[in-house]
Design a protein around this motif. Structure first.
Motif, PDB file in Angstrom:
ATOM      1  N   VAL A 158       1.012  -0.944   0.061  1.00  0.00           N
ATOM      2  CA  VAL A 158      -0.086  -0.050  -0.255  1.00  0.00           C
ATOM      3  C   VAL A 158       0.944   0.937   0.306  1.00  0.00           C
ATOM      4  CG1 VAL A 158      -1.765   0.819   0.871  1.00  0.00           C
ATOM      5  CG2 VAL A 158      -2.044  -1.244   1.017  1.00  0.00           C
ATOM      6  N   ASP A 159       0.303   2.370  -0.894  1.00  0.00           N
ATOM      7  CA  ASP A 159       1.205   3.553  -0.755  1.00  0.00           C
ATOM      8  C   ASP A 159       0.837   4.391   0.517  1.00  0.00           C
ATOM      9  OD1 ASP A 159       1.950   6.384  -1.129  1.00  0.00           O
ATOM     10  OD2 ASP A 159       1.097   6.530  -3.075  1.00  0.00           O
ATOM     11  N   VAL A 160       2.526   4.082   1.679  1.00  0.00           N
ATOM     12  CA  VAL A 160       2.109   4.476   2.954  1.00  0.00           C
ATOM     13  C   VAL A 160       2.657   5.565   2.945  1.00  0.00           C
ATOM     14  CG1 VAL A 160       3.065   2.752   3.447  1.00  0.00           C
ATOM     15  CG2 VAL A 160       1.447   4.698   5.416  1.00  0.00           C
ATOM     16  N   THR A 161       2.640   7.086   3.823  1.00  0.00           N
ATOM     17  CA  THR A 161       3.273   8.175   3.903  1.00  0.00           C
ATOM     18  C   THR A 161       3.624   8.315   5.617  1.00  0.00           C
ATOM     19  OG1 THR A 161       2.763   9.391   1.536  1.00  0.00           O
ATOM     20  CG2 THR A 161       4.042  10.601   3.484  1.00  0.00           C
ATOM     21  N   LEU A 162       4.116   8.092   6.108  1.00  0.00           N
ATOM     22  CA  LEU A 162       4.413   8.543   7.578  1.00  0.00           C
ATOM     23  C   LEU A 162       4.772   9.627   8.218  1.00  0.00           C
ATOM     24  CD1 LEU A 162       5.092   6.806  10.693  1.00  0.00           C
ATOM     25  CD2 LEU A 162       6.775   6.800  10.200  1.00  0.00           C
TER      26      LEU A 162
END
Ligand code: MRU
Length: 348
Positions: free
Chosen positions: A212-216
């Motif tokens: 999944v395209d995840v940004t913290l």
């Protein structure tokens, strides 16, 4: 990445093997739990965490740890009394997530009139059933959650409500993982979730490994990403939902809900029926766990970052008002306002 099995019985069925969530994401470590004290400590120290996962673990703990009790018991009533004491002890490990109490009450009720020599087999049957129900629940919740998503959407999430916090898929994270499997492109912004960093350590680990395209982001960046128009919807889990729809979830959740209201972003909580506590009238009646202040001042820092002796306040959860909620996604469907009426219709 291979799917993790976060909770299972050992081969001899005299212990429970769990992924030690405290060591993630850098180390994949397993713990074997064989005593009541180890089970209590695993819950209290968050080796096993997330409301449904705590419930599943409690079910297996009751099965495994009752074996010795039944073996040593002088009579059937002696065995029943000691098993009740074990449940009381485990129940005192963490107060907010109702799933722990739900499972312990459920298994005690199940063995209430069971003959002494059948207690253990009934406890095993019930523990396995609770685990299997959770798997079905996660799939159903994820499918309902998926109906709220469209290709290209940006989703903000807080804490961890993924496979590690359940049996598989998760609740609030379930539709995000499922969306990837179904070919949707969803952008997820994961709050790091101070002070214990479940978002940074667990959610970003699970979503990243699922492709999944995840940004913290840090918790205090949520407003900016919303203002920039990067967020279309918010998905969070729940530890206890009161009869009026107020709910407790990881500290910081209510702030996300208030921001969503400001920016006009739909805000949903996700939870199985076992998280809905119809005996709890409102959010004011939910007991909020308070944890050691060193988690704020020291934990995860290379060295202490606050003056020695400083006063701290470290509530592990907060309460979000039902009037900030767009809906509650359960395995039975999406519940909308008026929450008191509709929760009663479905769960009363
Ligand atoms: O203290 P934790 O990490 O157990 O808190 C977990 C949460 O607040 C989750 O959002 C909640 O339990 C739902 S998990 C499906």
């Amino acid at each position: 990445m291979e799917k993790l099995v976060n909770i299972k019985l050992n081969a001899a069925e005299d212990g429970i093997i769990i992924v030690d969530q405290r060591a993630l994401p850098l180390e994949l470590k397993y713990l074997e739990i064989k005593t009541p004290e180890q089970a209590y400590d695993a819950i209290e120290s968050l080796a096993v965490r997330g409301a449904p996962a705590i419930g599943i673990f409690a079910g297996y703990s009751m099965y495994v740890l009752s074996k010795q009790i039944v073996k040593d018991a002088k009579s059937s009533s002696d065995a029943h009394q000691k098993i009740e004491k074990l449940a009381e002890y485990l129940n005192s490990s963490r107060p907010t997530a109702v799933n722990l109490n739900y499972v312990l009450t459920r298994v005690l009720k199940r063995i209430k009139d069971v003959d002494y020599d059948k207690i253990i087999s009934v406890l095993k049957e019930e523990a396995v059933k609770i685990h299997e129900e959770d798997k079905a629940m996660c799939k159903a919740i994820s499918e309902y959650g998926l109906t709220l998503l469209k290709d290209g959407m940006g989703v903000i999430t807080h804490c961890n409500a993924g496979p590690l916090a359940t049996s598989e898929y998760g609740t609030a994270q379930g539709p995000l993982i499922m969306s990837k499997e179904r070919g949707l492109n969803i952008r997820v912004y994961a709050d790091e979730t101070r002070p214990l960093l479940q978002g940074a350590r667990l959610t970003s680990f699970e979503l990243y490994n699922s492709g999944v395209d995840v940004t913290l982001i840090c918790d205090n960046m949520a407003s900016l990403v919303m203002r920039k128009g990067l967020i279309n919807i918010a998905f969070v889990g729940a530890d206890r939902i009161a009869a009026n729809g107020d709910f407790a979830n990881k500290i910081g959740t209510s702030g996300v809900a208030i921001l969503c209201k400001h920016y006009g972003i739909p805000f949903y909580t996700f939870a199985p029926s076992s998280t809905i506590d119809m005996s709890c009238p409102t959010g004011n009646d939910i007991v909020i766990e308070e944890r050691n202040g060193d988690e704020i001042a020291e934990k995860f820092y290379a060295k202490r970052m606050a003056p020695k002796g400083i006063k701290t306040f470290n509530p592990a959860f907060d309460v979000t008002d039902h009037n900030l909620l767009s809906g509650i996604v359960t395995e039975k469907g999406i519940i909308r306002a008026p929450f008191d009426v509709n929760l009663k219709k479905m769960f009363g």
